[in-house]
Design an enzyme around this catalytic site. Sequence first.
Site, PDB file in Angstrom:
ATOM      1  N   PHE A 116       5.333  -0.372  -0.907  1.00  0.00           N
ATOM      2  CA  PHE A 116       5.291  -0.503  -2.361  1.00  0.00           C
ATOM      3  C   PHE A 116       5.860  -1.842  -2.773  1.00  0.00           C
ATOM      4  O   PHE A 116       7.011  -2.164  -2.481  1.00  0.00           O
ATOM      5  CB  PHE A 116       6.077   0.627  -3.031  1.00  0.00           C
ATOM      6  CG  PHE A 116       5.988   0.614  -4.528  1.00  0.00           C
ATOM      7  CD1 PHE A 116       4.754   0.612  -5.171  1.00  0.00           C
ATOM      8  CD2 PHE A 116       7.132   0.626  -5.300  1.00  0.00           C
ATOM      9  CE1 PHE A 116       4.667   0.611  -6.554  1.00  0.00           C
ATOM     10  CE2 PHE A 116       7.057   0.632  -6.690  1.00  0.00           C
ATOM     11  CZ  PHE A 116       5.825   0.624  -7.321  1.00  0.00           C
ATOM     12  N   GLU A 122      14.268  -7.809   3.458  1.00  0.00           N
ATOM     13  CA  GLU A 122      14.799  -6.969   2.391  1.00  0.00           C
ATOM     14  C   GLU A 122      16.200  -6.415   2.664  1.00  0.00           C
ATOM     15  O   GLU A 122      16.930  -6.119   1.726  1.00  0.00           O
ATOM     16  CB  GLU A 122      13.845  -5.802   2.109  1.00  0.00           C
ATOM     17  CG  GLU A 122      12.421  -6.227   1.759  1.00  0.00           C
ATOM     18  CD  GLU A 122      12.308  -7.045   0.482  1.00  0.00           C
ATOM     19  OE1 GLU A 122      13.183  -6.919  -0.405  1.00  0.00           O
ATOM     20  OE2 GLU A 122      11.344  -7.814   0.367  1.00  0.00           O
ATOM     21  N   SER A 157       8.561  -9.488  -5.637  1.00  0.00           N
ATOM     22  CA  SER A 157       7.925 -10.576  -4.890  1.00  0.00           C
ATOM     23  C   SER A 157       6.903 -10.087  -3.862  1.00  0.00           C
ATOM     24  O   SER A 157       6.003 -10.842  -3.494  1.00  0.00           O
ATOM     25  CB  SER A 157       8.973 -11.453  -4.203  1.00  0.00           C
ATOM     26  OG  SER A 157       9.713 -10.707  -3.259  1.00  0.00           O
TER      27      SER A 157
END
Length: 183
Positions: free
Chosen positions: A15, A94, A19
């Site tokens: 998802f 991330e 960015s």
Amino acid sequence: MTHVPEFQRGGMWVFGYGSLVWNPEFPVAERVVASLHGYARTFCMRSVHHRGTHEDPGLVLALDAQPAARCSGVALRVENGHEAATLTALRARELISSAYLERMVTLDLTDGRVVDAVAYVIDADHEQYCRLSLEEQAQIIARAHGGRGPNDEYLMNTAAHLRELGIGDDDLEWLCNRVAAIG
């Protein structure tokens, strides 16, 4: 070795709500507008690596758990055979400071499908989590700069790509106008 979770038939989905919408950095086989219930897209994470520094943090978008919220973004299906490499790259990108938590979420795609996807949500107990007014956000975004570039570039790119997809976000539009005015 990277642990790759079991994915439903149909492949691995990710998802994108910030960015990842405009810069996924992995091979995408399919891109579909999608909604995630129970989360809001907000600038609630202080960025000390990508869009700011430890000395002068910027802000990045995160999925903030809010039971009545709904976040529109993009479901990105990873090209078959690239799942493990994609997960490794996403985790490096991330989970750099552990402010995000990797979760499997259920997305409603605009074409009627429902898929499970990897998403990165904010850990509300992490020191990088914040809740700021839109004006405070604008002041930070207008000046911050990190390893991946200026904070305002991140805001403008995300807002422009969401606009192109027909996904409105009033807060992002307000921030774009205010940050431009701050100059």
